[in-house]
Design a protein around this motif. Structure first.
Motif, PDB file in Angstrom:
ATOM      1  N   GLN A 368       0.828  -1.201   0.000  1.00 28.58           N
ATOM      2  CA  GLN A 368       0.000   0.000   0.000  1.00 28.58           C
ATOM      3  C   GLN A 368       0.867   1.258   0.000  1.00 28.58           C
ATOM      4  O   GLN A 368       0.612   2.198  -0.755  1.00 28.58           O
ATOM      5  N   LYS A 369       1.889   1.288   0.847  1.00 27.28           N
ATOM      6  CA  LYS A 369       2.746   2.475   0.943  1.00 27.28           C
ATOM      7  C   LYS A 369       3.454   2.763  -0.376  1.00 27.28           C
ATOM      8  O   LYS A 369       3.573   3.929  -0.789  1.00 27.28           O
ATOM      9  N   MET A 370       3.916   1.715  -1.049  1.00 29.53           N
ATOM     10  CA  MET A 370       4.601   1.914  -2.320  1.00 29.53           C
ATOM     11  C   MET A 370       3.678   2.541  -3.360  1.00 29.53           C
ATOM     12  O   MET A 370       4.084   3.428  -4.120  1.00 29.53           O
ATOM     13  N   LEU A 371       2.438   2.086  -3.409  1.00 27.80           N
ATOM     14  CA  LEU A 371       1.499   2.656  -4.377  1.00 27.80           C
ATOM     15  C   LEU A 371       1.169   4.106  -4.027  1.00 27.80           C
ATOM     16  O   LEU A 371       1.108   4.973  -4.906  1.00 27.80           O
ATOM     17  N   ILE A 372       0.952   4.372  -2.743  1.00 24.51           N
ATOM     18  CA  ILE A 372       0.649   5.745  -2.330  1.00 24.51           C
ATOM     19  C   ILE A 372       1.834   6.659  -2.619  1.00 24.51           C
ATOM     20  O   ILE A 372       1.673   7.760  -3.165  1.00 24.51           O
ATOM     21  N   ASP A 373       3.021   6.195  -2.268  1.00 25.16           N
ATOM     22  CA  ASP A 373       4.221   6.997  -2.534  1.00 25.16           C
ATOM     23  C   ASP A 373       4.418   7.229  -4.027  1.00 25.16           C
ATOM     24  O   ASP A 373       5.026   8.230  -4.439  1.00 25.16           O
ATOM     25  N   GLY A 374       3.898   6.300  -4.849  1.00 26.19           N
ATOM     26  CA  GLY A 374       4.003   6.439  -6.296  1.00 26.19           C
ATOM     27  C   GLY A 374       2.913   7.311  -6.903  1.00 26.19           C
ATOM     28  O   GLY A 374       2.847   7.461  -8.121  1.00 26.19           O
ATOM     29  N   GLY A 375       2.044   7.858  -6.058  1.00 21.73           N
ATOM     30  CA  GLY A 375       1.038   8.804  -6.527  1.00 21.73           C
ATOM     31  C   GLY A 375      -0.333   8.232  -6.798  1.00 21.73           C
ATOM     32  O   GLY A 375      -1.183   8.921  -7.375  1.00 21.73           O
ATOM     33  N   ILE A 376      -0.586   6.985  -6.388  1.00 20.18           N
ATOM     34  CA  ILE A 376      -1.893   6.371  -6.615  1.00 20.18           C
ATOM     35  C   ILE A 376      -2.634   6.247  -5.288  1.00 20.18           C
ATOM     36  O   ILE A 376      -2.116   5.642  -4.327  1.00 20.18           O
TER      37      ILE A 376
END
Length: 410
Positions: A368-376
C-alpha cells in the motif's frame, strides 16, 4: 425465470402490456410506481389499481416476481448474507453491509465523501480476528442517531448491498469460491434489481432518507450478462431511485462489455479486477487473461469518458507470495501511470479447497505504501462477513447443512 413476472418490466413494456389489456397508459405509470417506488409484494397490494383490474392480472397469472429470501446468516460485524430463490428454484447470494466496506473511498463520488475519515490501517484490517475486533469497537462506539431514516435510527450512516448477476460464474478466477459452481444461467434484469428490492423491504429502507450504495460484485460476471445488467441499472435509477453515482460494477475484464459500458449515458462507476501486475501472474489466477490481456483492458478503460471527479477503481486481491511483493507494486505503478485510477487492495478471503494463503500484514502495508508513494490513491477494503462466507470471493450458495450459522426463514 418467471416470464409472468411484472418486476423487471420498464415503463415502455408495462405500457405495452396494459395496452393489450385495453387499459389507458396511466395504468402503466401506476404499476411502475407500485413495483419500484412502493416495492409491493403482491398484485393485490396495488391499491391504485381497481379491484377488477387486479383480479384480471391475477387471473392472467401475472405476479410481482421478487426473489425470495429463503435463508439468512448474520456476521459478528453486522453483515447479513441471504440465499435468494428465483421463481424456477435457482438460488444466488446477496449481501447487506451496514456502513459498507470502504470500497467507495477515493472514487470522487458522494458515497466516497461520506467515507472520509473512516479509513482502516493495513494492520487493522488484515486478519479476520483483527477485523472482528475493529468492528466490535465500531458497533459499540457512539454514532449519530436520529429518527430520520431507518438506518440512522439503528445507528448506521449508510449501507451497501452486494448484488449477483448470474447463477454461478463462468470466469473461473482461481482464488474465488463462486468459480467452483460453474455457470448455470444469467439472471434477468428483474432478478438482479429484485435482489435490491427484497433487501430494502427486509430492512424497511426509505429511499430519500436512507443512503444506500450498490455494488454489482456478487456471484457472476455482470459484463457476460450485459443487457440484463444495464437494464437493471436503469430500473434501479428510474424506478427505485438509487442514483448511478451510488453504484459500482466490477468486471474481471470482459473487453466487449467495457467498450459497451463506455458508451452508456447512465452507468455506474467501474471497478476492474486487476489482481496481478503482469500477464503471466494474471493468467495463473485469472485464466480469462488469455483472451484479453492487461494492455487491451487498460486501453479500453482509457476510452471511458469519466465524469468530473470520477476515478476508475482497480481491485487487487493480495495472495500471499503470489502477487504481493514490492516488484509487483512497482509493476502496478507502471501499468496505471497516466490513468485516473485508485486502487482497492483486498486481503484474500480464504475458502475451502482453494490453495492460496493470506499475505503477511507487513507485506500488505509495504504494498500500500509503495502505491501511495508512487502517486496512486490506495485503500484497503474492510473485510465484511468473513465468518459467514459473505466476503469478497466467498459467495457460493451456502446451504444450512454446510453453514451452521444459517437460519432458515422460508
Amino acid at each position: 425465470m418467471d416470464t409472468r413476472a411484472l418486476f423487471g418490466l420498464n415503463l415502455a413494456e408495462l405500457t405495452e402490456l396494459f395496452s393489450t389489456m385495453g387499459e389507458k397508459p396511466y395504468r402503466a405509470r401506476q404499476m411502475f410506481e407500485a413495483l419500484y417506488k412502493q416495492r409491493v409484494a403482491s398484485v393485490e397490494d396495488i391499491t391504485t389499481l381497481s379491484q377488477s383490474l387486479r383480479d384480471r392480472l391475477i387471473h392472467d397469472e401475472q405476479t410481482i416476481g421478487l426473489p425470495e429470501i429463503v435463508q439468512t446468516a448474520k456476521s459478528v460485524d453486522g453483515t447479513e448474507r441471504y440465499l435468494m430463490r428465483m421463481a424456477d428454484g435457482e438460488t444466488v447470494e446477496t449481501v447487506w453491509m451496514p456502513d459498507g466496506d470502504g470500497g467507495e473511498r477515493g472514487d470522487g463520488s458522494e458515497a466516497a465523501e461520506e467515507e472520509q475519515g473512516e479509513d482502516v490501517s493495513a494492520e487493522e484490517a488484515v486478519t479476520a480476528e483483527e477485523s472482528k475486533g475493529f468492528w466490535d469497537r465500531r458497533m459499540t462506539a457512539g454514532r449519530p442517531r436520529s429518527s430520520f431514516g431507518t438506518l440512522a435510527a439503528n445507528g448506521f450512516r449508510r449501507a451497501t448491498i452486494c448484488i449477483s448477476s448470474q447463477v454461478g460464474c463462468a470466469v473461473n478466477c482461481q482464488f474465488c469460491l463462486t468459480a467452483k459452481l460453474g455457470i448455470k444461467r444469467n439472471l434477468t434484469a428483474g432478478e438482479i434489481a429484485g435482489q435490491v428490492a427484497a433487501v430494502l423491504n427486509r430492512h424497511g429502507i426509505q429511499m430519500g432518507k436512507d443512503r444506500i450504495n450498490l455494488v454489482f460484485m456478487g456471484m457472476g460476471e455482470p459484463f457476460l450478462n450485459y443487457d440484463h445488467f444495464i437494464k437493471s441499472v436503469r430500473l434501479l435509477v428510474e424506478g427505485i431511485g438509487i442514483p448511478e453515482s451510488r453504484m459500482t460494477v466490477s468486471t474481471s475484464g470482459i473487453l466487449p462489455g467495457i467498450e459497451r459500458f463506455a458508451a452508456e449515458e447512465v452507468r455506474p462507476k467501474l471497478a476492474l479486477s486487476l489482481n496481478a501486475s503482469n500477464d503471466m501472474v494474471r493468467e495463473e489466477v485469472m485464466p480469462i487473461t488469455r483472451k484479453w490481456n492487461i494492455a487491451q483492458l487498460l486501453e479500453a478503460v482509457l476510452k471511458i469518458p469519466l465524469k468530473t471527479r470520477e476515478w476508475v477503481t482497480f481491485e487487487y486481491v493480495l495472495l500471499g507470495g503470489v502477487n504481493d511483493q514490492p516488484v509487483h507494486a512497482r509493476e502496478v505503478l507502471a501499468l496505471l501511470a497516466g490513468i485516473r485510477a485508485k486502487v482497492n487492495l483486498i486481503v484474500w478471503n480464504p475458502g475451502p479447497g482453494i490453495a492460496y494463503t493470506q499475505p503477511k500484514p507487513e507485506d500488505v502495508a509495504v504494498f500500500q505504501k509503495m502505491l501511495i508513494d508512487g502517486g496512486i490513491a490506495t485503500y484497503i477494503r474492510r473485510p465484511r462477513g468473513r465468518d459467514i462466507y459473505a466476503a469478497c470471493g466467498q459467495l457460493k450458495r451456502t446451504v444450512a447443512e454446510e453453514q451452521p450459522q444459517l437460519v432458515s426463514i422460508s
